[in-house]
Design a protein around this motif. Structure first.
Motif: not given
Length: 732
Positions: A50-75
């Protein structure tokens, strides 16, 4: 740059609010209402899709990921949205490294801008462990060129000025209040001069007769002011009561015009708290505004007199009053945050209490009293923490305010005493100044109180504006047909439906079906096949995602829903029993109950004997505040309600599933007579309910797999045959 923060209005609004903050960070200001509608929130809240749908409706591109804390630090793609405690959404907008530690800056729409250390973040964010590696869910958000081209939808907001229409009808009374306030202020103005005269003339010249005369005059003034105050309060009570009724009445009218989809995403506690918000608005309108008017008049009149006595003392009073108001202003934002948190927790508390009361039977049967009590106690603990913070905030504010006032009073006393010793003013004038300062202090505090009331009213209006800004089920721009013949067939053409967005799972998948007028159509199928949803679509509860429902030759969306439902009698699986008499439950929309129709309805529903065995018979109160009913008795009351309406179209959704065999057989025979020349749609599992239907429709996973009468479908030995066979085996 400080990250833009918005507070969620509802417990369900965390996802859209996170998106709103990110959009603001990139330079676009969207309302939570637009993002909420595009998120397709359900009663369980919003999901990542639902959040992705709302984001796309206003021109934002979204990507859902399952990631680790280390990769989140480098994001590098920050801000992003994190799935929090597996039930909430927050925004991660900054990762900071300081003194060997990593800090994560979180914008939590429920609690504000927060900073977490790595271990704290893990507790809230990590949701899975794969191969010994801990991971959490995040949604990366990027802008596209479309984002900068898309313009936000402008919704009309409720402002404090909007409330003026509720007090306009009482102009004469308000004028009387104004004259009373003015009269009271003038009478107050005389007191300091009388005090000065008593000291300088009466005491100074030892004239007891003069002193007695002045005291009599003061008593008369006190009596006059008291009388004016009593009259003012009576007028104020009259206005406030009427304004409160008008406010809540308008809210309920709006609520009843909203489509069913709105109530799918709202908790009862949220709506009840919004009704309570009207009290805050009513107090602001009828008391705070008038009190501040009185305060302004008092400060103006006494301020002029004080300036005439001593302009230096007047400037000291003015400076300290501004300092006092500024001190209180420092706490206003924090106070607003606590107000919102209190609203959310009180809504949860209301919902939890209703669950405890109405679910007590199952709680005791399941033996989960302790768990449910702990749930309630956890909410109370949260409320306690919020109230404690509010108390601490209030104490700090109060301590500062008292200190400022005491310093001001001491300074003014010293200045007055010095002026008396220097011969600049008399002792009588000094006492008058002390009286004036005392009279002006109240209005200054009233001004502070007005600031707080204004803030509370604005927050309440923000919450109510969400309701008033919703589009009605039938908007004024819709060109609807207000006449239904009652003899038309119903046709479903290419009907598709989903409760969420178009990407969500389809509940109804391309159904074509003709429901002949004056005939009985039965819909059967396994649980979850879409039978109840189909009934709700035909009643106009939801608009189809695709396709049409046509009554005669007119699409249902072009027929006034109010007019359409007048022709429909409905018994749903979970029909509602009102806290009222049996008679008023059977005929809730009747101003005067037709006795013959009532007796006919209860006879057809086979509940007459039960009702007439009760001491008060049809005047027996049932529902949550009265006589308890069994499930079977409730269903028979609901059937009687549908029969009393004598509708052209009948929709029965498992209307007899709680009845014993004898009752069901009797009612079924009665209904077969009642169904003559009526268009009937029956959803049922029991063979006895559907076998005599003119048309039986088998629904499986939202698709019609078979159509025909009982004999033809049995001979096919398809899905209907298997349903019947399984039922016969179960009953064997």
């Amino acid at each position: 740059m400080k990250f833009p923060f918005y507070r969620q209005l509802d417990a369900m609004d965390c996802g859209p609010t996170c998106l709103r903050m990110i959009a603001r960070y990139y330079g676009k200001k969207y309302s939570v209402q637009q993002l909420r509608e595009n998120s397709y929130i359900q009663r369980t809240g919003v999901n990542l899709l639902g959040i992705s749908e709302a984001a796309e409706s206003i021109g934002l591109r979204t990507t859902g990921i399952r990631t680790t804390i280390d990769k989140l630090k480098q994001q590098s793609k920050l801000p992003c949205i994190l799935h929090w405690n597996q039930m909430h959404f927050v925004v991660l907008y900054k990762v900071e490294r300081s003194k060997g530690k990593t800090y994560f800056h979180i914008a939590d729409p429920a609690y504000g801008l927060l900073k977490y250390e790595e271990e704290e973040l893990k507790k809230c964010w990590i949701s899975t462990r794969q191969g010994g590696i801990e991971k959490g869910i995040a949604m990366l958000v990027e802008t596209t060129p479309q984002f900068y081209e898309t313009e936000p939808i402008r919704y009309e907001k409720l402002s404090l000025w909007y409330l003026s229409r509720y007090v306009r009808p009482y102009k004469k009374m308000i004028m009387q209040l104004f004259l009373g306030i003015l009269g009271g202020s003038i009478l107050q103005l005389i007191f300091p001069f009388l005090t000065q005269t008593i000291v300088d003339q009466g005491i100074g010249h030892r004239n007891m007769s003069f002193i007695e005369l002045i005291l009599v005059a003061q008593l008369m003034l006190v009596f006059s002011r008291t009388l004016i105050e009593v009259i003012r309060r009576c007028i104020l009570l009259h206005i406030s009561t009427r304004v409160n009724v008008a406010l809540i009445s308008d809210f309920l009218v709006k609520l009843m015009k909203l489509p069913m989809r709105f109530f799918d995403s709202k908790l009862a506690g949220d709506l009840i708290r919004r009704i309570e918000d009207h009290r805050t608005i009513e107090v602001f309108l009828t008391q705070s505004v008038l009190n501040i008017l009185f305060s302004v008049l008092t400060i103006t009149i006494f301020g002029i007199v004080l300036a005439i006595y001593s302009w230096k003392i007047f400037l000291v009073f003015l400076a300290f009053s501004i300092f006092y108001i500024g001190w209180v202003k420092l706490f206003m934002k924090k106070r607003a945050d606590l107000n919102r948190k209190n609203f959310e927790q009180m809504a949860l508390n209301q919902d939890n209490l209703m669950q405890l009361v109405y679910g007590m039977q199952d709680i005791k049967l399941l033996g989960c009293e302790r768990q449910k009590r702990w749930e309630w106690e956890n909410i109370q603990a949260s409320l306690f923490r919020i109230n404690l913070r509010s108390l601490n905030l209030g104490q700090w504010q109060q301590v500062g305010a008292v200190l400022i006032n005491e310093v001001k009073n001491i300074l003014i006393t010293v200045m007055s005493a010095t002026a008396v010793l220097n011969g600049d003013i008399t002792l009588g004038i000094m006492l008058s100044i002390q009286y004036i300062i005392g009279q002006m202090q109240g209005p200054v505090e009233q001004f502070v109180y007005f600031m707080q009331q204004s803030q509370d009213a604005t927050l309440s209006l923000e919450r109510l504006g969400e309701i008033h800004g919703k589009e009605n089920e039938e908007s004024e721009s819709m060109q609807t047909v207000n006449q239904v013949s009652g003899k038309d067939s119903i046709s479903l053409r290419g009907l598709q439906f989903t409760y969420g967005s178009e990407k969500s799972k389809r509940i109804i998948k391309g159904i074509d079906l003709d429901i002949p007028a004056g005939k009985t159509t039965a819909i059967v199928g396994l649980s979850g096949s879409g039978k109840t949803t189909l009934i709700k679509l035909m009643l106009g509860f939801y608009p189809p995602t695709e396709g049409n429902i046509i009554v005669g030759e007119t699409p249902l969306q072009r027929i006034s829903f109010k007019e359409w439902r007048k022709h429909c009698g409905v018994v749903m699986q979970e029909g509602f029993i009102f806290s009222d008499t049996i008679a008023n439950n059977i005929a809730p929309d009747a101003d005067v109950i037709d006795r013959e129709r009532l007796l006919y309805a209860v006879k057809m529903a086979n509940i007459k004997d039960f009702i007439e065995s009760l001491p008060l018979r049809y005047n027996t109160r049932i529902g949550s505040t009265g006589q308890g009913l069994s499930q079977g008795q409730k269903q028979r009351i609901l059937i009687a309600r549908a029969i009393y309406r004598n509708p052209d179209y009948l929709f029965f959704d498992e209307a007899t599933n709680a009845l014993d065999t004898d009752n069901e057989k009797t009612i079924q025979e009665n209904l077969n007579q009642f169904f003559e020349d009526k268009t009937v749609v029956v959803v049922a599992h029991r063979l006895s309910t559907v076998r005599n239907a003119d048309q039986i429709v088998v629904l499986k996973d939202g698709v019609i797999t078979e159509k025909g009468n009982h004999e033809s479908l049995i001979s096919k030995q398809g899905d209907y045959y298997r349903l019947v066979k399984n039922q016969l085996e179960l009953n064997a």
